[in-house]
Design an enzyme around this catalytic site. Sequence first.
Site, PDB file in Angstrom:
ATOM      1  N   GLU A 127      -9.330  -5.942  -3.106  1.00  0.00           N
ATOM      2  CA  GLU A 127      -8.726  -4.740  -2.512  1.00  0.00           C
ATOM      3  C   GLU A 127      -9.755  -3.803  -1.875  1.00  0.00           C
ATOM      4  O   GLU A 127      -9.607  -3.347  -0.742  1.00  0.00           O
ATOM      5  CB  GLU A 127      -7.948  -3.953  -3.579  1.00  0.00           C
ATOM      6  CG  GLU A 127      -6.751  -4.655  -4.180  1.00  0.00           C
ATOM      7  CD  GLU A 127      -5.504  -4.572  -3.327  1.00  0.00           C
ATOM      8  OE1 GLU A 127      -5.569  -4.058  -2.189  1.00  0.00           O
ATOM      9  OE2 GLU A 127      -4.452  -5.035  -3.809  1.00  0.00           O
ATOM     10  N   HIS A 159      -7.729  -5.897   0.979  1.00  0.00           N
ATOM     11  CA  HIS A 159      -6.499  -5.104   0.971  1.00  0.00           C
ATOM     12  C   HIS A 159      -5.616  -5.489   2.160  1.00  0.00           C
ATOM     13  O   HIS A 159      -6.062  -5.482   3.305  1.00  0.00           O
ATOM     14  CB  HIS A 159      -6.876  -3.618   1.063  1.00  0.00           C
ATOM     15  CG  HIS A 159      -5.723  -2.672   0.968  1.00  0.00           C
ATOM     16  ND1 HIS A 159      -5.019  -2.473  -0.198  1.00  0.00           N
ATOM     17  CD2 HIS A 159      -5.160  -1.840   1.891  1.00  0.00           C
ATOM     18  CE1 HIS A 159      -4.077  -1.561   0.005  1.00  0.00           C
ATOM     19  NE2 HIS A 159      -4.139  -1.167   1.266  1.00  0.00           N
ATOM     20  N   SER A 196       0.843  -1.194   0.000  1.00  0.00           N
ATOM     21  CA  SER A 196       0.000   0.000   0.000  1.00  0.00           C
ATOM     22  C   SER A 196       0.883   1.249   0.000  1.00  0.00           C
ATOM     23  O   SER A 196       1.670   1.443  -0.918  1.00  0.00           O
ATOM     24  CB  SER A 196      -0.966  -0.041   1.182  1.00  0.00           C
ATOM     25  OG  SER A 196      -2.009   0.891   1.016  1.00  0.00           O
TER      26      SER A 196
END
Length: 555
Positions: free
Chosen positions: A342, A436, A224
């Site tokens: 995600e 995610h 990320s």
Amino acid sequence: MPNIRHFVSLLLAFGGAALALQPAMALAGPAAETVVEAPAGTVEGVAGNGIASFKGIPYAAPPTGDLRWQPPVEPARWDGVRDASEFGPACYQPTVPGAANSIYHEELGPMSEDCLSLNIWAPEHASNAPVLVWIHGGALVSGASSFDMYDGSRLARQGVVVVSINYRLGALGFLAHPGLSAESPQDISGNYGLMDQIAALRWIESNISAFGGNPQNVTIAGESAGALSVMWLMTAPPARGLFDKAIMQSAYMISSPALKEAEHGHVSAEAMGTWLQEQLDAPDLAAMREMAPGELVNRAARAGYLIWSTVDGKLIPNQIAETFDRGAQAPVPVLAGFNSGEIRSLRRLLPPAPATSSGYEAKIREAYGDLAEVFLALYPADTIDESMLAATRDALYGWTAERLARKQTLLGQDGFLYLFDHGYPEADKAGLHAFHASEIPYVFGTIHETAPNWPKIPRNAQERELSDAMLQYWATFARDGQPRAHGQPDWPAYGAQAAFMVFDETPQTGTRLMGTRYALNEAVVCRRRAAGDQPWHWNVGIASPPLPPRAEGCQ
């Protein structure tokens, strides 16, 4: 300033030794002290079961007082033996009501501006071992290297020296301001958190051999915002030569504001800094430096200050997409990928859904013009929720991952692309299939050391086997740039076949992961870049402004 409070609230919520190809082993047993004398000073860590760990080692001086919003300063060599048995404090970050309910929430412990520290896990008696440097995520606003999920012990058992780092976050880490630029010999400001990461890499270059690591075989890795940081490091001239390979998990190649000019739909970074000063009721920079750090970061967050990198022409010369198009990024092998779900845990990235399929279709046609038919074929109106989840996932993460593999291939470097599509009962029941960051505990082998609210991963052989395979792929990539795992398929480089690996119940290979979805997003970003007045980030689907017309070189 743009209306960004809904996004800010989301960001704050989640905030050559021999390398054995073998299944990871559980860590247990007695621990003992271990002492290493490094150029930076002597440290005493903890050793047990073949792994030595050293925590909370400072790689830069505390950025307090006049050093707040300044490049990191190398610390003086300490005298005596430094206790390295405990993590250092987390960098300051906002406290958010309700954040404890997030699946990403983990107790931080103490926070301090004196937070620029790193942690090392090394095989005992290691010599010249590959080094993997982990940069944590958290949207540049939150997170810490101390999270249980990032424990490097199991990766270290594969013969890798693992290093995790803290770096300045939020307004303390990324504020640009005309006054700060005036203080700089280069007339730049912002990106202090990125400067911290570079300082940590320099420390590693000078000191890691004392811990058994090879400073000439360093892989930078992150997820990320950590993966975004890795992309910046690949484009930053001062970072060149400090790493040899790169891993980017769920990276997003978004646009960033320029330092002094409004570009690509962003106000200048200096203007954002001046705006924040006004929101803080601070008469000058001196007053901002005198503010208590906790008050500063919390007030900045409540005001809606959104954290970005800054294209300053020096540390970050150009937009990431432009640097990769020029082939001016670091010429190193990369491993990059994304997760199929995600956005299932990031739903605040989505605008409110239209009430009807006809309303959805009308909005897409209005926004995408001649590309609307392609968009609707890929993300149809009869499954609005799934289409919105997929469109935003592909625009942010899927397009970025495949672009990274493609661009490195064009440089003559290997690119290894993956999709994490693994679900398990508790995650799937919560509607969070392959959400995610859900790949992280599999990579680190910490599938049972996740955050308290994390959907619990079953304690069975199947989950451990998948985790063993992934950490072996990551470890061998760090060793020699070729990901392999015992008893698992060879991971082909992206190459002319657009090859990739999918991690579901077991690892499997495939080709042409994104296909038309990549071409669509490449065309959208190309047009926005050519027009120069639209950002490219989460303004996707029904949240998209009308696309600019086709430009030369764009589809």
